[in-house]
Design an enzyme around this catalytic site. Structure first.
Site, PDB file in Angstrom:
ATOM      1  CB  ALA A 197      -1.169  -0.004  18.729  1.00 22.50           C
ATOM      2  CG  HIS A 215      -4.733   4.192   8.421  1.00 23.47           C
ATOM      3  ND1 HIS A 215      -4.878   2.875   8.792  1.00 23.47           N
ATOM      4  CD2 HIS A 215      -3.536   4.274   7.807  1.00 23.47           C
ATOM      5  CE1 HIS A 215      -3.801   2.187   8.428  1.00 23.47           C
ATOM      6  NE2 HIS A 215      -2.971   3.019   7.819  1.00 23.47           N
ATOM      7  CG  ASP A 218      -2.028   1.022   1.113  1.00 23.32           C
ATOM      8  OD1 ASP A 218      -2.130   1.675   0.060  1.00 23.32           O
ATOM      9  OD2 ASP A 218      -2.768   1.191   2.092  1.00 23.32           O
ATOM     10  CG  HIS A 265      -6.968   1.514   4.681  1.00 18.82           C
ATOM     11  ND1 HIS A 265      -6.866   1.306   3.324  1.00 18.82           N
ATOM     12  CD2 HIS A 265      -5.709   1.393   5.162  1.00 18.82           C
ATOM     13  CE1 HIS A 265      -5.599   1.083   2.995  1.00 18.82           C
ATOM     14  NE2 HIS A 265      -4.896   1.127   4.098  1.00 18.82           N
ATOM     15  CG  PHE A 266      -9.328   4.285  10.802  1.00 14.73           C
ATOM     16  CD1 PHE A 266      -9.289   5.649  11.079  1.00 14.73           C
ATOM     17  CD2 PHE A 266      -8.225   3.511  11.169  1.00 14.73           C
ATOM     18  CE1 PHE A 266      -8.194   6.231  11.700  1.00 14.73           C
ATOM     19  CE2 PHE A 266      -7.112   4.086  11.783  1.00 14.73           C
ATOM     20  CZ  PHE A 266      -7.096   5.450  12.057  1.00 14.73           C
ATOM     21  CG  HIS A 298       2.556   2.310  11.057  1.00 13.21           C
ATOM     22  ND1 HIS A 298       2.867   1.221  11.827  1.00 13.21           N
ATOM     23  CD2 HIS A 298       1.685   1.855  10.106  1.00 13.21           C
ATOM     24  CE1 HIS A 298       2.223   0.164  11.374  1.00 13.21           C
ATOM     25  NE2 HIS A 298       1.498   0.508  10.338  1.00 13.21           N
TER      26      HIS A 298
END
Length: 474
Positions: A398, A258, A148, A229-230, A396
């Site tokens: 947790a 994200h 990605d 992704h969110f 980047h």
């Protein structure tokens, strides 16, 4: 009684399991079928050792010719790794799995490696571990960047006090659903397509391969894909005024996103990884670290395509943030954006190097970034300290402590529902593979990198949207 010559007989005479062995067996058991076995084996051993001496033999000439031709086939040149891995800094090592450390150790043995570091959220990936930072000399590693390309975080802090979210949660949910789209392969079509200058960039005409991805990139502009992704609304708290951002102490509504370069970036990554593997032959354990020289056409193509994918990923966030600010009638007090899964030209100990940050945040001195936790754990707005040993990087996020498969096996829907309720988080979409318990403790991760970043503000998620089809990027 005739004695059959076997493959074992010829293997003991120095032959190997190649098509040559079959040809030799056929000749041995036809042209020499009446001869004593030991004599035939001895003869074929001579042919194996000195095939040029049998080029005028009417029976053995085809075998001798085949042997000489096989010997002249160019052998693949395997690029050897250096014997001992270069030393590198590891942050939060006690909570990093062995697989990630093993992958980093291999990366530190590449002949192009200059320096490396491993972040506290690290876990095993493909090639370079996620959370791995690698500086190379004049070489770019497609899998060191990641699938990605340009995946990033973007944060908009609004001129809206936290209390407004609590009073109007249904409005925020309505607008979040209306102006976001998730899932691998999903995009917009016709009049619903977003517009952005990035789609008209000249780099899309660089090669036919890139050109053929332009329409797909346009359809997915402003969408978020699958996986982790969110897009989420939350409350960000500044405990003191931040002069650089010009934001007063207080609690504000904020939007955090994200996602990356969607199908465009994934296709570019796959294409140039295969190309790198064809051109750069490494030992099996390092095969996914195949690299392209920046002084080659292929390396330059990938560099340009990677930067285009990074700008495209940024444009996707810009479209989402612009739509959302307009939908809720907000003014943006500050916007912060940073990306990972990318490579930069930077100076390290007086030398220009290519710094790969696969799942790592740029944290040069004064550089702003966002480090998220999970759908229930807080994220942090940070300012980098410029730590040389970390190659100016930080985590980047947790980082996962359970694989997706482990999470689905070990976490029930009831478990997930309860933890969301306990934290007052409203979730739209997402499967158990993205459950908060699948991730490391963000406070533990942040404690391991106090020397890398300063915390500027704390973001608490309230309304989270993720892909609801269990999809990953295509």
């Amino acid at each position: 009684m005739e004695t059959q010559i076997t493959g074992t007989d010829l293997l003991s005479a120095g032959y190997t399991e190649t098509p040559i062995l079959g040809l030799a067996l056929k000749l041995a058991n036809t042209a020499y079928s009446g001869q004593p076995k030991e004599d035939v084996v001895a003869l074929f051993k001579k042919v194996k050792g000195y095939p040029e001496s049998f080029l005028d033999d009417e029976v053995l000439e085809p075998l001798a010719t085949a042997m000489i031709e096989e010997a002249n086939i160019p052998k693949e040149d395997i690029i050897p790794l250096i014997e001992n891995a270069k030393e590198y800094a590891v942050y939060g090592e006690k909570n990093i799995e062995k697989g990630a450390l093993d992958q980093m150790n291999i990366a530190m043995r590449l002949p192009v490696t200059v320096a490396g570091a491993l972040m506290p959220d690290a876990h095993q990936g493909y090639g370079l571990p996620i959370g791995g930072v690698l500086a190379t000399r004049n070489a770019i590693i497609p899998y060191g960047v990641g699938v990605d390309i340009g995946c990033r975080m973007a944060l908009s802090v609004y001129d809206i006090p936290a209390e407004d979210y609590m009073l109007n949660e249904s409005k925020y949910k309505r607008e979040l659903i209306a102006h976001t789209k998730f899932g691998a392969g999903h995009g917009y079509h016709g009049q619903y397509k977003a517009s952005h200058d990035v789609i008209d960039r000249a780099e899309f005409g660089m090669t036919k391969f890139i050109k053929n991805l332009q329409d797909k990139a346009w359809s997915q502009l402003g969408t978020s894909g699958g996986g982790n992704h969110f897009v989420e609304f939350g409350i960000i708290e500044f405990e003191e005024r931040d002069e650089a951002l010009n934001i007063d102490k207080g609690r504000y509504v904020a939007l955090l996103t994200h996602s990356g370069s969607r199908g465009f970036g994934a296709t570019v990554a796959g294409h140039y990884t295969r190309l790198a593997k064809d051109l750069c032959k490494l030992p099996k354990e390092a095969a996914n670290l195949a690299y392209l020289g920046l002084d080659t056409q292929e390396g330059q193509e990938y560099w340009i395509a990677m930067n285009l994918a990074g700008d495209y990923a940024s444009a996707c966030h810009e479209v989402i943030h612009d739509k959302m600010a307009k939908a809720i009638g907000a003014q943006v007090l500050a916007k912060v954006e940073n990306h990972h899964n990318f490579a930069w030209k930077e100076m390290h100990e007086g030398e220009e190097v290519i710094v790969h940050r696969k799942g790592a945040t740029p944290a040069g001195k004064g550089v702003m970034g966002i480090i998220p936790g999970s759908m229930t754990a807080p994220g942090f707005l940070v300012r980098g300290k410029g730590e040389e040993a970390a190659i100016n990087s930080a985590s980047h996020g947790a980082g996962r402590q359970m694989s997706r498969t482990q999470a689905i096996k070990n976490i029930t829907k009831a478990d997930m529902k309860q933890v969301l309720k306990d934290h007052g988080v409203n979730l739209i979409g997402a499967g158990r593979d993205e459950a908060p318990m699948a991730y490391k403790d963000i406070d533990m991760v942040m404690a391991a990198q106090t020397g890398l970043v300063d915390v500027v503000a704390k973001f608490t998620p309230k309304l989270v949207r993720m892909a609801d089809d269990g999809s990953r990027e295509d």
